[in-house]
Scaffold this active site. Structure first.
Site, PDB file in Angstrom:
ATOM      1  CG  ASP A   9      -0.227  -0.013   2.562  1.00 53.88           C
ATOM      2  OD1 ASP A   9       0.980  -0.387   2.597  1.00 53.88           O
ATOM      3  OD2 ASP A   9      -0.822   0.395   3.569  1.00 53.88           O
ATOM      4  CG  ASP A  14       4.082   0.187   1.561  1.00 49.43           C
ATOM      5  OD1 ASP A  14       3.571  -0.921   1.708  1.00 49.43           O
ATOM      6  OD2 ASP A  14       3.862   1.144   2.329  1.00 49.43           O
ATOM      7  CG  ASN A  36       0.572   3.382   4.238  1.00 45.74           C
ATOM      8  OD1 ASN A  36       0.383   3.369   5.447  1.00 45.74           O
ATOM      9  ND2 ASN A  36       1.607   2.798   3.663  1.00 45.74           N
ATOM     10  CB  THR A 120       4.648  -4.090   2.903  1.00 47.90           C
ATOM     11  OG1 THR A 120       4.214  -3.674   1.607  1.00 47.90           O
ATOM     12  CG2 THR A 120       5.828  -5.018   2.781  1.00 47.90           C
ATOM     13  CG  PHE A 161      -1.483   1.640   9.862  1.00 43.89           C
ATOM     14  CD1 PHE A 161      -2.532   2.506  10.117  1.00 43.89           C
ATOM     15  CD2 PHE A 161      -1.260   1.251   8.548  1.00 43.89           C
ATOM     16  CE1 PHE A 161      -3.360   2.970   9.089  1.00 43.89           C
ATOM     17  CE2 PHE A 161      -2.072   1.714   7.524  1.00 43.89           C
ATOM     18  CZ  PHE A 161      -3.127   2.573   7.791  1.00 43.89           C
ATOM     19  CG  ASN A 162       0.513  -2.645   7.647  1.00 44.50           C
ATOM     20  OD1 ASN A 162       0.000  -1.641   7.156  1.00 44.50           O
ATOM     21  ND2 ASN A 162       1.774  -3.002   7.411  1.00 44.50           N
ATOM     22  CG  HIS A 228       7.628   0.502   9.768  1.00 46.98           C
ATOM     23  ND1 HIS A 228       7.829   0.259  11.104  1.00 46.98           N
ATOM     24  CD2 HIS A 228       7.274   1.811   9.665  1.00 46.98           C
ATOM     25  CE1 HIS A 228       7.590   1.365  11.795  1.00 46.98           C
ATOM     26  NE2 HIS A 228       7.259   2.322  10.952  1.00 46.98           N
ATOM     27  CG  ASP A 229       6.015  -1.475   4.554  1.00 47.26           C
ATOM     28  OD1 ASP A 229       5.641  -2.057   5.584  1.00 47.26           O
ATOM     29  OD2 ASP A 229       5.334  -0.623   3.960  1.00 47.26           O
TER      30      ASP A 229
HETATM   31  C1  BDR Z   1       3.163   0.128   8.556  1.00 47.52           C
HETATM   32  O1  BDR Z   1       2.101   1.042   8.395  1.00 47.52           O
HETATM   33  C2  BDR Z   1       2.296   1.821   7.246  1.00 47.52           C
HETATM   34  O2  BDR Z   1       2.085   3.168   7.522  1.00 47.52           O
HETATM   35  C3  BDR Z   1       3.684   1.532   6.746  1.00 47.52           C
HETATM   36  O3  BDR Z   1       3.723   1.547   5.329  1.00 47.52           O
HETATM   37  C4  BDR Z   1       3.981   0.165   7.293  1.00 47.52           C
HETATM   38  O4  BDR Z   1       3.523  -0.845   6.425  1.00 47.52           O
HETATM   39  C5  BDR Z   1       3.933   0.469   9.821  1.00 47.52           C
HETATM   40  O5  BDR Z   1       3.100   0.365  10.934  1.00 47.52           O
HETATM   41 CA    CA Z   2       2.906  -0.386   4.117  1.00 47.83          CA
END
Ligand code: BDR
Ligand code: CA
Length: 324
Positions: A9, A14, A36, A120, A161-162, A228-229
């Protein structure tokens, strides 16, 4: 190189996942999911990234626009209005494919041996693919997830978040029997975006690295930015980057304060060592305590990333960007 489908996303981090996957895997396709940003935006962003890095041979398949059971939550406070604010981009020349992302995942996995999935974004497409064709579980080599966290969240105190966006999908995935590698925020907080790292990227000086540095300028301006991703892809590319523990992870669906939490059974790693309550060299196993004991752990279902080699990780990214 491993056969990979990247479900994402984009999203600043990403974009780095796409850059790594396009260089170090046999990238069969990119699928997109509302996360996102809204689906239209993240799909356009995926096409843009592939155009910048010169990989217009990789098709992009839009999947679900949001969770099947709840409204979509987006992260425009982190990624901006477009979902990937920062660099000035012309609209991509290519259009996305008309085939649905979930159909692409199912058909590809059923017709191609040894596919690894990397997710991701929210797990909506992956759960939907399992619902559509449960046989993919046996056919997929592994699923690498950026999501969750072994101790805490980022979007709420408990949830990342994800997973928070679509906990029902995450529940389906974590209970599916897939071989899962969880790259949660406990791991990704070990890869901060520093000003020095951004300058090292900019100094590479090719169009991809300048684009990457501009992404990070925006991403890091809000403070506390982490790639992160990219970690999830890096772990697949170089397994020595991450030290993991094989543990049980379950998804909280109902908690008033904890919905979307990846409840990780860390009990096998808890020892009496005074300096740390988590010991990756712990001699204990989840099933050491007898059946029926309240101290018996839950059976592992997930390789949980615990320690990241930040030096090797940043070097992999720099080398990758240099090679574009
Ligand atoms: C995740 O949430 C999104 O904002 C980032 O792309 C990542 O996948 C981090 O919590
Ligand atoms: Ca992401």
């Amino acid at each position: 190189m491993k056969n990979v489908i990247l479900d994402c996303d984009p999203g600043h981090d990403d974009a780095f996942a796409i850059m790594l996957a396009a260089k170090h895997t046999n990238l069969l396709g990119v699928t997109t999911v509302g996360g996102n940003g809204i689906l239209e935006n993240v799909t356009r962003n995926a096409l843009s990234v592939l155009e910048v890095i010169g990989r217009t041979d990789v098709a992009v398949y839009p999947g679900h626009s949001g969770p099947c059971t709840a409204p979509l939550i987006i992260a425009d406070n982190v990624h901006g209005k477009s979902g990937m604010d920062g660099p000035k981009l012309n609209p991509p020349k290519r259009k996305p494919e008309t085939k649905h992302g979930v159909d692409f995942i199912v058909e590809t996995v059923m017709h191609t041996d040894h596919v690894t999935l990397i997710a991701t974004g929210p797990l909506t497409n992956i759960a939907s693919a399992i619902n559509k064709e449960p046989k993919i579980v046996e056919r997929v080599d592994a699923l690498y997830i950026m999501g969750g966290g072994a101790y805490a969240g980022n979007w709420t105190p408990a949830a990342e978040f994800n997973i928070y966006v679509d906990p029902e999908a995450a529940y389906k995935v974590f209970h599916s029997g897939l071989t899962i590698y969880m790259c949660g925020v406990n791991l990704t907080r070990q890869c901060p975006v520093t000003p020095e790292f951004i300058e090292n990227i900019r100094n590479i000086g090719n169009p991809t690295s300048i684009f990457a540095a501009e992404l990070l300028d925006f991403f890091a301006a809000g403070g506390d930015a982490h790639l992160h991703d990219a970690c999830a892809v890096a772990w697949l590319v170089d397994p020595t980057l991450v030290r993991s523990a094989y543990l049980n992870v379950d998804i909280e669906l109902n908690g008033k304060l904890t919905r979307g939490m990846t409840v990780t059974d860390l009990r096998p790693l808890q020892t009496a060592k005074p300096e740390a309550d988590i010991d990756l060299d712990s001699p204990y196993r989840w099933d050491d305590a007898p059946q029926g004991s309240p101290f018996r752990g839950h059976e592992p279902n997930c390789h949980v990333g615990m320690r990241l080699d930040y030096g090797k990780f940043t070097q992999l990214l720099l080398d990758t960007l240099t090679s574009y």
